[in-house]
Scaffold this motif. Structure first.
Motif, mmCIF file in Angstrom:
data_model
loop_
_atom_site.group_PDB
_atom_site.id
_atom_site.type_symbol
_atom_site.label_atom_id
_atom_site.label_comp_id
_atom_site.label_asym_id
_atom_site.label_seq_id
_atom_site.Cartn_x
_atom_site.Cartn_y
_atom_site.Cartn_z
ATOM 1 N N LYS A 429 -12.005 -0.811 0.845
ATOM 2 C CA LYS A 429 -11.935 -0.122 2.033
ATOM 3 C C LYS A 429 -12.547 -0.918 3.177
ATOM 4 O O LYS A 429 -12.921 -0.727 4.467
ATOM 5 C CB LYS A 429 -12.643 1.246 2.170
ATOM 6 C CG LYS A 429 -12.014 2.197 1.150
ATOM 7 C CD LYS A 429 -10.691 2.394 1.591
ATOM 8 C CE LYS A 429 -10.027 3.500 0.587
ATOM 9 N NZ LYS A 429 -8.500 3.705 0.797
ATOM 10 N N ASP A 430 -13.011 -2.116 2.814
ATOM 11 C CA ASP A 430 -13.822 -3.082 3.591
ATOM 12 C C ASP A 430 -12.672 -3.960 4.203
ATOM 13 O O ASP A 430 -12.065 -4.878 3.877
ATOM 14 C CB ASP A 430 -14.545 -4.329 2.487
ATOM 15 C CG ASP A 430 -15.321 -5.269 3.564
ATOM 16 O OD1 ASP A 430 -15.253 -5.387 4.602
ATOM 17 O OD2 ASP A 430 -15.755 -6.149 2.622
ATOM 18 N N THR A 431 -12.877 -3.718 5.688
ATOM 19 C CA THR A 431 -11.730 -4.499 6.589
ATOM 20 C C THR A 431 -11.849 -6.013 6.530
ATOM 21 O O THR A 431 -10.908 -6.495 7.165
ATOM 22 C CB THR A 431 -11.646 -3.955 8.061
ATOM 23 O OG1 THR A 431 -12.970 -3.952 8.510
ATOM 24 C CG2 THR A 431 -11.134 -2.293 8.074
ATOM 25 N N THR A 432 -12.937 -6.347 6.334
ATOM 26 C CA THR A 432 -13.118 -7.788 6.286
ATOM 27 C C THR A 432 -12.416 -8.551 5.324
ATOM 28 O O THR A 432 -12.375 -9.813 5.343
ATOM 29 C CB THR A 432 -14.760 -8.156 6.391
ATOM 30 O OG1 THR A 432 -15.508 -7.749 4.995
ATOM 31 C CG2 THR A 432 -15.309 -7.420 7.376
ATOM 32 N N ARG A 433 -12.098 -7.784 4.072
ATOM 33 C CA ARG A 433 -11.227 -8.430 2.883
ATOM 34 C C ARG A 433 -10.046 -8.041 3.006
ATOM 35 O O ARG A 433 -9.060 -8.689 2.496
ATOM 36 C CB ARG A 433 -12.031 -8.029 1.628
ATOM 37 C CG ARG A 433 -13.622 -8.327 1.618
ATOM 38 C CD ARG A 433 -13.832 -8.148 0.159
ATOM 39 N NE ARG A 433 -13.155 -8.488 -0.909
ATOM 40 C CZ ARG A 433 -12.691 -8.174 -2.140
ATOM 41 N NH1 ARG A 433 -13.314 -7.075 -2.337
ATOM 42 N NH2 ARG A 433 -12.200 -8.744 -2.805
ATOM 43 N N ARG A 434 -9.429 -6.798 3.574
ATOM 44 C CA ARG A 434 -8.092 -6.220 3.321
ATOM 45 C C ARG A 434 -7.100 -7.145 3.958
ATOM 46 O O ARG A 434 -7.436 -7.711 5.116
ATOM 47 C CB ARG A 434 -7.991 -4.862 3.825
ATOM 48 C CG ARG A 434 -8.865 -3.794 3.083
ATOM 49 C CD ARG A 434 -9.061 -2.539 4.023
ATOM 50 N NE ARG A 434 -7.889 -2.073 4.505
ATOM 51 C CZ ARG A 434 -7.067 -1.178 3.956
ATOM 52 N NH1 ARG A 434 -7.367 -0.690 2.631
ATOM 53 N NH2 ARG A 434 -6.103 -0.768 4.419
ATOM 54 N N GLU A 435 -6.096 -7.350 3.435
ATOM 55 C CA GLU A 435 -5.086 -8.335 3.979
ATOM 56 C C GLU A 435 -3.612 -7.227 3.660
ATOM 57 O O GLU A 435 -3.379 -6.880 2.647
ATOM 58 C CB GLU A 435 -4.830 -9.547 3.093
ATOM 59 C CG GLU A 435 -5.921 -10.540 2.892
ATOM 60 C CD GLU A 435 -5.659 -11.493 2.233
ATOM 61 O OE1 GLU A 435 -6.669 -12.538 2.090
ATOM 62 O OE2 GLU A 435 -4.887 -11.762 1.520
ATOM 63 N N ILE A 436 -2.692 -7.248 4.782
ATOM 64 C CA ILE A 436 -1.508 -6.703 4.953
ATOM 65 C C ILE A 436 -0.372 -7.887 4.710
ATOM 66 O O ILE A 436 -0.193 -8.804 5.639
ATOM 67 C CB ILE A 436 -1.289 -5.688 5.778
ATOM 68 C CG1 ILE A 436 -0.057 -5.121 5.538
ATOM 69 C CG2 ILE A 436 -1.582 -6.317 7.225
ATOM 70 C CD1 ILE A 436 0.238 -4.310 4.723
ATOM 71 N N TYR A 437 0.539 -7.922 3.806
ATOM 72 C CA TYR A 437 1.568 -8.660 3.649
ATOM 73 C C TYR A 437 2.657 -8.068 4.091
ATOM 74 O O TYR A 437 3.178 -7.040 3.697
ATOM 75 C CB TYR A 437 1.884 -9.158 2.303
ATOM 76 C CG TYR A 437 1.096 -10.657 1.839
ATOM 77 C CD1 TYR A 437 1.725 -11.411 1.710
ATOM 78 C CD2 TYR A 437 -0.311 -10.314 1.711
ATOM 79 C CE1 TYR A 437 0.937 -12.764 1.332
ATOM 80 C CE2 TYR A 437 -1.040 -11.496 1.265
ATOM 81 C CZ TYR A 437 -0.313 -12.571 1.242
ATOM 82 O OH TYR A 437 -1.269 -13.831 0.770
ATOM 83 N N ILE A 438 3.409 -8.476 5.341
ATOM 84 C CA ILE A 438 4.796 -7.904 5.805
ATOM 85 C C ILE A 438 5.632 -8.635 4.906
ATOM 86 O O ILE A 438 5.886 -9.874 5.500
ATOM 87 C CB ILE A 438 4.769 -7.963 7.207
ATOM 88 C CG1 ILE A 438 3.523 -7.396 7.894
ATOM 89 C CG2 ILE A 438 6.280 -7.421 7.650
ATOM 90 C CD1 ILE A 438 3.516 -7.218 9.288
ATOM 91 N N CYS A 520 5.489 -12.758 5.347
ATOM 92 C CA CYS A 520 5.818 -13.437 4.102
ATOM 93 C C CYS A 520 7.513 -13.156 3.952
ATOM 94 O O CYS A 520 8.041 -11.971 3.604
ATOM 95 C CB CYS A 520 5.098 -12.912 2.824
ATOM 96 S SG CYS A 520 5.518 -13.615 1.321
ATOM 97 N N THR A 521 8.289 -14.127 4.302
ATOM 98 C CA THR A 521 9.597 -14.366 4.155
ATOM 99 C C THR A 521 10.103 -15.365 3.409
ATOM 100 O O THR A 521 9.536 -16.384 3.124
ATOM 101 C CB THR A 521 10.263 -14.066 5.566
ATOM 102 O OG1 THR A 521 9.946 -15.245 6.204
ATOM 103 C CG2 THR A 521 9.925 -12.819 6.204
#
Length: 660
Positions: A429-438, A520-521
C-alpha cells in the motif's frame, strides 16, 4: 515575564503628512506597492491627458517608455494651469502636484471643466509625483513655457516661466517611479500596448503613439480607432460572425438615491454574436472595468431576459426544458460597453468596477429596449442568436452530465463494487513503491503476471488499440471503458479544460496510487502504435503525470542472442553488432524477440520487470509546446501537416515501417 508595551496615550496618535501619505502607504492609493501599483501610477498621468483629448483639446498623446524605467506622457491639450490662483491664494502647481483631492475637476463655480472625467478622484497627479524618484514637467499655455522639477515628493527650486514661440499648447511630464515606494518598477511593454489599445478603442479618433527606447533608438507603434468600439468589435468578430455589429448610444439623467444629486450618463454599446469567438469588455469614463460592476449587471440581466422572452414567444424551448443562463449567451457574444457619467462611484481608487445604482438600472432598460427593436427589425438575426444560445445551453448541460457521470465513475477506491476488469493489484500500500504496468492484451497480461514482483508491481491490460484521444471529443472519450478503467486505476482524477467546462473532473496528484506508470508494449509496429495512443491519452487527460516524471516506457529487447550457455539481449541494431563482436568466432544464435505474451517469465523479469536490470525510458518532454505540436501532426486532424511531415522525414523510418 510578559513583554512591557509602550503606553498608549494622547501622544501616541500621529499623522502622515505631505509626500509620506503616499510614499509610506502606496497601496492605499494605487492598490498595491508592487508592479500593479506602479502601473496604476502611470495610468493616473495618462488619464489626465485622455480627459483633455476627450474634451476636444488635442488628438494625439505620446507615451515614451525609457530603458531606465522612467516614463514620459505628452499631450497637446490646454496645458495645466500652474500660475498664481488669487481665489485659493496659492500657486496652482502647489494644488495640482502637491495636494491630494485638488484639481480642475472640482471647480463647479464656472461650469464643469470636464464633462466626463476619467481622473475624478483628484489623487492621481499628486500621488504619482509623491511616489516618484523625480518628476520633470513642461507646460505650454498662454504664450509661455513653464517648467517644474520635483524629487521624492518635494519641489526643487521654483516654478520657472519664460516666453515661447511654440503655437501648440500642452503638457509633457517625465518621471521615474521610486524603488523606495514600489517593490518593482520594471513595467513590461505589454502593459503599455494593452492599455493604449484599450484607450484607443474607447476614445474615437484619438491617436496614441508609444515610443519604446531600445539600444539603437526608439521603436514606435500607434493605436487609433476612428470609429471606436464599433471598429474594435468588427476587428474581433472578423468576417464569419453570426450577426452584423450593432451600435447603440443614448443619454440619460438620474440619481442613485432620492436624496442624492442628479447626474448625466452617456451609454455606448457595440455588440454582435459569433460561434467562433467571444469577448465582453466594460469601460467607464475610458477606464477598463476589469471587474465590471454596474454595466456587467445590466448586460447579464438584459440579454438573458430578452433572449429568454424570444425563446418562449417562439416556442423554441423543448417541453420541460430549463431557462437559459448568461453563460449560454456569453459563449457566443462579442460586446464592448463604453459608458460615461458626470458622477461615478468606483469600488476603489484603482477603478476596476463601478457601483452606481442608477447606471445599472438605466443601462438595463436601455439594452432591453434596443434588443427588442433589433429582434423585431431583424428576425433572421434573432433566429440565429436564439439557435446558437440554445446550442450553447444544451452543450453545457450535456457536459455537466458527462462531468457528473465521470466523477461517479472515478469516485471511491478499487473494491468489489468498483472493480476494473482484469486489473491485477499488488500487495503493498506504499505509494512510493507501487508500480502499475499498462500492458498490451491478455497474453501479455499472463506473461507479465508470472514475471512480476507481486509485492509492488500491478498490471492492467489494454484490450486492442485504444481510442485516439487527440481526435475524439470528451463525451466520446468518457464513454470508453478502457480509458475509464485506466483512470480509475491511476486514482488521481482527470484534468480536462474545454470551452463549456472549466474542469470536467478535479485532478489531484495526491490521489495517484503509483510511483511509476509504466507503458509496456511489444517492440513492433502495432506495439509502438498502442504505446503512442496510451501516451496520447495520458498527455491529454493527465498531462501533469508526464510533466512531473511519473510516466515511463518499458524498453523491450529487439534480439535475444545465445552462444554456448550465455544469453545477451540487444535493444538496438548497434547493441546487436556489439554483442556479435564480443562473441567473435564462436557459434551463436540470433532470435528476433517475441511478443511479450510469448516470453518466458525469467526473461520477462530480467529484461522488463526487475528494477536492477530492466530499462525504463522516462517520458519527460523538455518542450511541451513542441510535444503538443508533434501529437497534433501525428494523431490530430491536421492531415496536410501529417502528409508534409511524412514526405520530408518518412525516408528516415523506412527500416521500421510495416510496409512491403
Amino acid at each position: 515575564m510578559p513583554k512591557k508595551t509602550q503606553e498608549y496615550g494622547n501622544e501616541s496618535i500621529s499623522q502622515l503628512k505631505g509626500a509620506d501619505r503616499v510614499r509610506k502607504r502606496p497601496a492605499v492609493i494605487f492598490g498595491s506597492d508592487g508592479i500593479v501599483g506602479c502601473q496604476h501610477s502611470i495610468f493616473e498621468i495618462l488619464s489626465n491627458a485622455i480627459d483633455e483629448a476627450r474634451e476636444g483639446h488635442g488628438d494625439t498623446i505620446i507615451i515614451t517608455r525609457y530603458r531606465d524605467h522612467s516614463v514620459e506622457v505628452e499631450d497637446f491639450g490646454r496645458g495645466i494651469p500652474v500660475d498664481y490662483n488669487p481665489r485659493e491664494k496659492r500657486f496652482n502647481w502647489e494644488l495640482v502636484f502637491c495636494e491630494l483631492y485638488a484639481g480642475g475637476k472640482y471647480n463647479t463655480n464656472d461650469g464643469e471643466s470636464y464633462e466626463y472625467s476619467l481622473g475624478l478622484n483628484g489623487l492621481g497627479l499628486c500621488a504619482t509625483q509623491y511616489s516618484s524618484e523625480y518628476m520633470d514637467v513642461e507646460i505650454y499655455r498662454d504664450g509661455s513655457k513653464y517648467t517644474l522639477r520635483f524629487e521624492k515628493g518635494k519641489i526643487v527650486g521654483e516654478l520657472h516661466k519664460e516666453p515661447t514661440s511654440r503655437k501648440k499648447t500642452g503638457t509633457k511630464i517625465r518621471w521615474k517611479p521610486d524603488l523606495e515606494v514600489f517593490t518593482d518598477i520594471n513595467v513590461p511593454l505589454e502593459y503599455y500596448t494593452d492599455v493604449l489599445k484599450r484607450q484607443a478603442v474607447v476614445n474615437d479618433g484619438t491617436r496614441f503613439v508609444l515610443r519604446d527606447q531600445r539600444e539603437k533608438g526608439f521603436e514606435e507603434s500607434e493605436f487609433v480607432y476612428q470609429n471606436g468600439i464599433v471598429d474594435y468589435v468588427n476587428e474581433l468578430a472578423g468576417e464569419e460572425a453570426l450577426t452584423p455589429v450593432q451600435f447603440w448610444t443614448g443619454e440619460r439623467r438620474g440619481r442613485d438615491r432620492e436624496d442624492k444629486p442628479e447626474y448625466k450618463v452617456k451609454l455606448q454599446v457595440a455588440a454582435c454574436f459569433s460561434n467562433r469567438f467571444k469577448l465582453i469588455e466594460y469601460y467607464h469614463n475610458s477606464s477598463f472595468l476589469e471587474h465590471g460592476g454596474s454595466p456587467e449587471k445590466a448586460v447579464k440581466s438584459a440579454f438573458v431576459s430578452m433572449i429568454d422572452s424570444y425563446l418562449k414567444q417562439n416556442n423554441k424551448y423543448l417541453k420541460n426544458e430549463g431557462k437559459i443562463t448568461f453563460q449560454d449567451v456569453e459563449d457566443c457574444l462579442i460586446l464592448v460597453s463604453s459608458s460615461f457619467s458626470t458622477q461615478t462611484s468606483y469600488e476603489n481608487q484603482t477603478k476596476k468596477a463601478i457601483t452606481n445604482k442608477f447606471i445599472a438600472e438605466t443601462m438595463t432598460e436601455f439594452l432591453k429596449h434596443n434588443l427588442e427593436v433589433y429582434f423585431i427589425e431583424n428576425p433572421e438575426d434573432a433566429a440565429k442568436i436564439a439557435e446558437q444560445v440554445l446550442i450553447n445551453k444544451r452543450s453545457r448541460e450535456n457536459a455537466e452530465k458527462t462531468r457528473l457521470n465521470l466523477k461517479k465513475k472515478l469516485a471511491g477506491g478499487l473494491d468489489i463494487a468498483n472493480r476494473v476488469q482484469k486489473f491485477v493489484d499488488c500487495r503493498s500500500k506504499d505509494t512510493t513503491r507501487r508500480e502499475i504496468y499498462i500492458v498490451e492484451g491478455d497474453s501479455a497480461l499472463g506473461s507479465v503476471k508470472l514475471s512480476r514482483d507481486s509485492e509492488f508491481q500491478a498490471i492492467i491490460p489494454v484490450r486492442g488499440k485504444i481510442l485516439n484521444c487527440l481526435k475524439a471529443d470528451y463525451d466520446k472519450i468518457f464513454k470508453n471503458d478502457i480509458i475509464i478503467d485506466i483512470l480509475k486505476v491511476l486514482g488521481c482524477g482527470v484534468e480536462v479544460k474545454s470551452k463549456s467546462n472549466k474542469d470536467i473532473a478535479s485532478f489531484d496528484l495526491a490521489g495517484l496510487r503509483w510511483s511509476k506508470v509504466v507503458i509496456c508494449t511489444d517492440a513492433d509496429v502495432d506495439g509502438y502504435q498502442i504505446r503512442t495512443l496510451i501516451l496520447t491519452m495520458l498527455y491529454r487527460l493527465v498531462p501533469t503525470l508526464i510533466e512531473e516524471g511519473y510516466v515511463y516506457i518499458a524498453e523491450s529487447p529487439l534480439y535475444e542472442i545465445t552462444s554456448r550457455d550465455r544469453t545477451w539481449f540487444a535493444y538496438s541494431e548497434a547493441e546487436k553488432a556489439a554483442c556479435l563482436a564480443e562473441i567473435g568466432s564462436a557459434k551463436y544464435k540470433v532470435q528476433r524477440s517475441k511478443g511479450l505474451g510469448e516470453n518466458d517469465p525469467d526473461m520477462m523479469w530480467l529484461t522488463t520487470m526487475n528494477p536492477e536490470t530492466r530499462r525504463l525510458i522516462a517520458v519527460k518532454p523538455d518542450d511541451m509546446a513542441a510535444t503538443a505540436q508533434m501529437f497534433d501532426v501525428m494523431l490530430g486532424d491536421n492531415l496536410a501537416a501529417r502528409k508534409e511531415f511524412i514526405a520530408e522525414f518518412g525516408h528516415l523510418y523506412l527500416d521500421v515501417a510495416d510496409v512491403s
